[in-house]
Design an enzyme around this catalytic site. Structure first.
Site, short mmCIF file in Angstrom:
data_model
loop_
_atom_site.label_atom_id
_atom_site.label_comp_id
_atom_site.label_asym_id
_atom_site.label_seq_id
_atom_site.Cartn_x
_atom_site.Cartn_y
_atom_site.Cartn_z
N CYS A 248 39.13 45.64 42.23
CA CYS A 248 40.38 45.36 42.96
C CYS A 248 41.58 46.02 42.29
CB CYS A 248 40.64 43.86 43.00
SG CYS A 248 39.39 42.98 43.88
N CYS A 410 48.92 58.91 35.11
CA CYS A 410 48.39 58.05 36.17
C CYS A 410 48.66 56.61 35.74
CB CYS A 410 46.90 58.31 36.40
SG CYS A 410 45.88 57.85 35.01
N1 LIG Z 1 31.29 38.08 32.32
C1 LIG Z 1 32.34 37.36 32.71
N2 LIG Z 1 32.58 36.16 32.14
C2 LIG Z 1 33.64 35.42 32.52
N3 LIG Z 1 34.52 35.80 33.46
C3 LIG Z 1 34.33 36.98 34.07
C4 LIG Z 1 33.24 37.83 33.72
N4 LIG Z 1 33.31 38.95 34.47
C5 LIG Z 1 34.41 38.81 35.26
N5 LIG Z 1 35.02 37.64 35.02
C6 LIG Z 1 36.24 37.12 35.67
O1 LIG Z 1 36.05 37.21 37.07
C7 LIG Z 1 37.33 37.26 37.70
C8 LIG Z 1 37.24 38.26 38.82
O2 LIG Z 1 38.33 38.08 39.65
P1 LIG Z 1 39.28 39.20 40.22
O3 LIG Z 1 38.59 40.48 40.35
O4 LIG Z 1 39.95 38.64 41.42
O5 LIG Z 1 40.36 39.17 39.06
P2 LIG Z 1 40.98 40.15 37.98
O6 LIG Z 1 39.93 40.62 37.04
O7 LIG Z 1 42.12 39.34 37.44
O8 LIG Z 1 41.50 41.34 38.85
P3 LIG Z 1 42.36 42.66 38.53
O9 LIG Z 1 41.35 43.74 38.79
O10 LIG Z 1 43.46 42.60 39.53
O11 LIG Z 1 42.83 42.59 37.11
C9 LIG Z 1 38.34 37.63 36.63
O12 LIG Z 1 39.21 36.55 36.40
C10 LIG Z 1 37.48 37.95 35.41
O13 LIG Z 1 38.11 37.56 34.20
#
Ligand SMILES: Nc1ncnc2c1ncn2[C@@H]1O[C@H](COP(=O)(O)OP(=O)(O)OP(=O)(O)O)[C@@H](O)[C@H]1O
Ligand SMILES: [Zn+2]
Length: 453
Positions: A248, A410
Site C-alpha cells: 500500500c 524519489c
Molecule cells: N510479521 C508481522 N508481524 C506483526 N505484524 C506484521 C507483520 N507483518 C506485517 N505486519 C503488520 O501488518 C500491518 C499491515 O497493515 P497495512 O499494510 O495497512 O499497514 P502499514 O504497514 O502501516 O502500511 P504502509 O505501507 O502505509 O506503511 C502493519 O501494521 C504491519 O506492521
C-alpha cells in the site's frame, strides 16, 4: 616445449583453476543457503519469553447474561445464529495478525459482535499516514504500539471483550507459541513472507486462516486450511519475485476498500466459529472497488503434493521465510543492492554542495505523487519514462556540451537507484547521482516542514 607455450599453458591452467574455484564457491553458497533455510527452526529459540506468549485463558460460558442479551439482541434473533451462536462466539478466541487497514475493521466487527478473546499482533507504531484506513487508531495515539492503540479503541466499543496484545513481530521463533492458543487466525498483514509463515504455522497447528489483501481499489479474500480445503502453499507453491510485489505504501489504497475486505474477514471468522453459512474455503472472493463488483472464483482444492499440507509434507518445521521469499538473497533485482553509498549523494551534501549551483534535479516518482510535494526546481520524469529510449534522446540533446550535474530523487531512494543505473549506461562520463533515502531523508535530515507520506 617452447617457453611461450609453457606460459600460455600456465595461463590456461590458472584460468581453469579460477573457474573451478568460482563454481565451488557458488555451490558452497547454495549449500549454506539451503542449510540456513532448513535448519532455521531448529536453532535455539530466542525471544520466546514474555507474558504475551502465553495462551489466552478461555473460561467456558454456558449462559448469556442480561447484558449480553440486550447488547447482541439484533444478531441473537437471526435463526442461524441464535443463543448457541452467541455462546460459541463468547467462548472463542481469534488472533488478528496486523492491525493496519484490514486488521482494524476486522477487529472492530469481531469485538462488537461479542468475540470473547482477541489476540492482536503488530510490531509497528501508529503514524499519521495510517489514519485514513486504520480506523482504530487516533491522533492522540500517534507513536503508540498499534496493538495497544487498537486495544484501547476496542475496549471502548465492547468492554466485555478480553484482549491480549502481542506488540512484536510474528516470526518463526514465536509464531507457534502465539498462534497455538487461538481458534481462528486472521492474516491482515501486507507481506509475502508473513503470509507463508502464517499459513505453514496454521497447517501445523490445524487452525483455519482467514486471509485478506487489498491494494489500490481491489481486494481479495479466502479461508485457508478449513474443512480439508487448500493452504496458501497449495495455491502459491513458489513465492512471487520480490520486485513483482507492491504494498500500500507504494501502490496506494482507499480506506473503504480495506474496510470492505477487513469486515468480510470478520464475517468469515464468525461463520467458522459459529458453524453457519458457507465458509469461503476453496473459493476466492475478488472485489473490484472501481466497478463495485464482487466475483467469486473457485480455486484449486488441496494440492496432492503440497510441500506443507499433503499426506507426506516436505516441510515439517517453520523455515526462514524472508530467505525463502528472496528478500535477503543477493538478488540483482533488489534495488537496495544496486549502488554503494559512495556512488550516491546524501541529502545534506546535495543541499550544501549542489543545490545552489546549476544542476538538473529529476524526480522519478509517478506524476500523482509529484503533485503532492516536490523539491524546488525539480522536474518530474517518472521512472517508466526514464527507462524509455525517447526520453534519453531528449535528455542527450539537453545535455549537449553542458557539464550539468544530474541528481535523481524519489520517495525513499529505491527507484532513483534504478534510474541512476540507466542514465549512467547512456551517459557514462556524466555526473549522475541519486539522493540516499529520497524525500523521506530530506524531511528527516534537512527540512522537517517538507511533507512526508
Ligand atoms: N510479521 C508481522 N508481524 C506483526 N505484524 C506484521 C507483520 N507483518 C506485517 N505486519 C503488520 O501488518 C500491518 C499491515 O497493515 P497495512 O499494510 O495497512 O499497514 P502499514 O504497514 O502501516 O502500511 P504502509 O505501507 O502505509 O506503511 C502493519 O501494521 C504491519 O506492521
Ligand atoms: Zn497445501
Amino acid at each position: 616445449m617452447m617457453e611461450s607455450e609453457v606460459d600460455s599453458e600456465r595461463t590456461m591452467l590458472k584460468r581453469e583453476i579460477a573457474e573451478l574455484r568460482a563454481a565451488l564457491n557458488q555451490k558452497e553458497q547454495c549449500l549454506r543457503e539451503l542449510d540456513s533455510l532448513f535448519s532455521f527452526a531448529t536453532r535455539p529459540e530466542q525471544e520466546v519469553v514474555g507474558n504475551d506468549l502465553e495462551s489466552p485463558d478461555v473460561a467456558v460460558h454456558t449462559k448469556l447474561t442480561n447484558d449480553d442479551i440486550a447488547r447482541y439482541s439484533r444478531q441473537l434473533i437471526l435463526p442461524d445464529f441464535g443463543v448457541q451462536g452467541q455462546l460459541k462466539l463468547k467462548n472463542s478466541s481469534v488472533l488478528i495478525v496486523g492491525l493496519g487497514g484490514l486488521g482494524c475493521p476486522a477487529a472492530q466487527y469481531l469485538a462488537a459482535a461479542g468475540c470473547g478473546h482477541l489476540g492482536l499482533v503488530d510490531y509497528d507504531e501508529v503514524e499519521r499516514s495510517n489514519f485514513h484506513r486504520q480506523i482504530l487508531h487516533s491522533e492522540d495515539r500517534c507513536g503508540m504500539s498499534k496493538a495497544e492503540s487498537a486495544r484501547i479503541a476496542l475496549l471502548e466499543l465492547n468492554p466485555h471483550c478480553e484482549i491480549q496484545c502481542h506488540s512484536r513481530m510474528l516470526y518463526p521463533h514465536n509464531a507457534m507459541h502465539i498462534i497455538r492458543g487461538y481458534d481462528v487466525v486472521l492474516d491482515c498483514t501486507d507481506n509475502v513472507p508473513t503470509r507463508y509463515l502464517l499459513s505453514d504455522a496454521c497447517v501445523m497447528l490445524s487452525k483455519p486462516l482467514v486471509s485478506g489483501s487489498a491494494l489500490k481499489m481491489d481486494g481479495q479474500l479466502t479461508v485457508y486450511n478449513y474443512a480439508n480445503g487448500p493452504c496458501y502453499r497449495c495455491i502459491f507453491p513458489v513465492p512471487p519475485p520480490p520486485e513483482a510485489v507492491t504494498n500500500c505504501g507504494d501502490g496506494g489504497v482507499l480506506g473503504a476498500v480495506t474496510g470492505t475486505i477487513g469486515a468480510m474477514q470478520a464475517l468469515e471468522a464468525i461463520k467458522v466459529i459459529v458453524g453457519m453459512g458457507d465458509v469461503l474455503a476453496g473459493r476466492l472472493l475478488i472485489f473490484d472497488g472501481g466497478s463495485g463488483v464482487f466475483r467469486n472464483i473457485r480455486i484449486r482444492s488441496k494440492r496432492p503434493n503440497c510441500h506443507m499440507c499433503s499426506a507426506q509434507p516436505l516441510i515439517t518445521e517453520l523455515i526462514n521465510y524472508e530467505m525463502f521469499c528472496g528478500m535477503h538473497a543477493t538478488d540483482k533485482n533488489n534495488p537496495m543492492l544496486l549502488l554503494s553509498t559512495d556512488e550516491r549523494l546524501s541529502v545534506e551534501d546535495y543541499q550544501q554542495k549542489i543545490q545552489a549551483q546549476p544542476h538538473l534535479l529529476i524526480d522519478v516518482r509517478p506524476t500523482a505523487e509529484f503533485e503532492i510535494c516536490q523539491l524546488p526546481e525539480a522536474v518530474n520524469v517518472p521512472l517508466v519514462e526514464i527507462l524509455d529510449d525517447s526520453y534519453l534522446k531528449r535528455l542527450g540533446k539537453q545535455l549537449e556540451d553542458k557539464e550539468l550535474p544530474i541528481v535523481l530523487v524519489c520517495r525513499r531512494g529505491n527507484d532513483s537507484q534504478i534510474a541512476v543505473q540507466h542514465l549512467r549506461n547512456r551517459f557514462p562520463t556524466h555526473f549522475v547521482r541519486d539522493l540516499i533515502g529520497g524525500l523521506h531523508a530530506w524531511t528527516n535530515s534537512v527540512d522537517p516542514s517538507f511533507p512526508i507520506y
